[in-house]
Write an enzyme that holds these catalytic residues in place. Structure first.
Site, PDB file in Angstrom:
ATOM      1  N   HIS A 141      46.532  20.724  36.085  1.00 46.19           N
ATOM      2  CA  HIS A 141      45.747  21.215  34.953  1.00 46.19           C
ATOM      3  C   HIS A 141      44.766  20.151  34.460  1.00 46.19           C
ATOM      4  O   HIS A 141      43.631  20.469  34.109  1.00 46.19           O
ATOM      5  CB  HIS A 141      46.657  21.699  33.831  1.00 46.19           C
ATOM      6  CG  HIS A 141      47.527  22.835  34.230  1.00 46.19           C
ATOM      7  ND1 HIS A 141      47.044  23.988  34.810  1.00 46.19           N
ATOM      8  CD2 HIS A 141      48.873  23.004  34.157  1.00 46.19           C
ATOM      9  CE1 HIS A 141      48.042  24.813  35.064  1.00 46.19           C
ATOM     10  NE2 HIS A 141      49.165  24.229  34.683  1.00 46.19           N
ATOM     11  N   ASP A 168      31.492  34.624  11.349  1.00 52.02           N
ATOM     12  CA  ASP A 168      30.276  35.276  10.887  1.00 52.02           C
ATOM     13  C   ASP A 168      30.709  36.333   9.882  1.00 52.02           C
ATOM     14  O   ASP A 168      31.886  36.404   9.497  1.00 52.02           O
ATOM     15  CB  ASP A 168      29.458  35.846  12.056  1.00 52.02           C
ATOM     16  CG  ASP A 168      30.093  37.047  12.728  1.00 52.02           C
ATOM     17  OD1 ASP A 168      31.252  37.419  12.386  1.00 52.02           O
ATOM     18  OD2 ASP A 168      29.442  37.634  13.618  1.00 52.02           O
ATOM     19  N   HIS A 192      47.613  25.425  30.024  1.00 53.44           N
ATOM     20  CA  HIS A 192      46.876  25.160  31.260  1.00 53.44           C
ATOM     21  C   HIS A 192      45.494  24.566  31.055  1.00 53.44           C
ATOM     22  O   HIS A 192      45.034  23.767  31.875  1.00 53.44           O
ATOM     23  CB  HIS A 192      46.729  26.445  32.075  1.00 53.44           C
ATOM     24  CG  HIS A 192      48.026  27.031  32.495  1.00 53.44           C
ATOM     25  ND1 HIS A 192      48.100  28.217  33.175  1.00 53.44           N
ATOM     26  CD2 HIS A 192      49.310  26.608  32.327  1.00 53.44           C
ATOM     27  CE1 HIS A 192      49.371  28.507  33.419  1.00 53.44           C
ATOM     28  NE2 HIS A 192      50.119  27.546  32.907  1.00 53.44           N
ATOM     29  N   CYS A 229      34.429  36.365  15.040  1.00 54.13           N
ATOM     30  CA  CYS A 229      33.262  37.230  14.846  1.00 54.13           C
ATOM     31  C   CYS A 229      33.724  38.655  15.133  1.00 54.13           C
ATOM     32  O   CYS A 229      34.924  38.921  15.167  1.00 54.13           O
ATOM     33  CB  CYS A 229      32.081  36.805  15.716  1.00 54.13           C
ATOM     34  SG  CYS A 229      32.248  37.051  17.492  1.00 54.13           S
ATOM     35  N   THR A 266      33.558  40.518  17.940  1.00 56.44           N
ATOM     36  CA  THR A 266      34.271  40.638  19.221  1.00 56.44           C
ATOM     37  C   THR A 266      34.931  39.347  19.673  1.00 56.44           C
ATOM     38  O   THR A 266      35.790  39.378  20.539  1.00 56.44           O
ATOM     39  CB  THR A 266      33.300  41.054  20.348  1.00 56.44           C
ATOM     40  OG1 THR A 266      32.326  40.017  20.524  1.00 56.44           O
ATOM     41  CG2 THR A 266      32.622  42.381  20.038  1.00 56.44           C
TER      42      THR A 266
END
Length: 143
Positions: A133, A7, A97, A64, A66
């Site tokens: 996994h 963004d 994993h 973005c 955060t």
């Protein structure tokens, strides 16, 4: 090929990452945005996520402010396992994993140097393929 997007808040860091990919000779497609003008992050998160889910790209990277919003949006796309990573340990572990196929980061949380190390770790760490996994990933994919 890597699908990459951001963004407006992640635009500058996305450009740094693209310069890194260019220097390493790693092919990518920029899914937007293309400036620092305000945009809605789900549009670009979905574009990257769909490129990965549809097999157009092997992996995705989304940035973005955060990393949280784009992670939430990308994970709505079936077949995408987006991981928010702000350290190299998490980037390595999520590949080993979780076989994460999309990396998300926050440009307002980490700097460019660390972000590039995270990208390097994410792109160069293979999935372990261990049965435990694989079983857990199958459970994630269930709905």
């Amino acid at each position: 090929m890597i699908a990459i997007g951001s963004d407006h808040a992640g635009y500058g860091l996305k450009r740094e990452i693209m310069r890194y990919l260019d220097a390493k000779g790693i092919a990518y497609e920029d899914k937007g945005c293309f400036s620092e003008a305000s945009v809605d992050y789900p549009v670009y998160a979905h574009a990257v996520a769909h490129a990965v889910a549809d097999g157009e790209a092997e992996k995705g990277i989304i940035v973005c402010g955060t990393g949280i919003g784009v992670s939430m949006a990308a994970n709505k796309v079936k077949g995408v396992r987006a991981a928010l990573c702000h350290d190299c340990f998490s980037a390595e572990a999520t590949r080993l994993h979780n076989d994460a196929n999309v990396l998300t980061m926050g440009a307002r949380v980490i700097g460019g140097g660390l972000a590039l190390k995270i990208v390097e770790t994410f792109l160069n760490t293979p999935f372990s393929g261990e049965e435990r996994h694989m079983r857990r990933i199958a459970q994630i994919e269930e709905d």
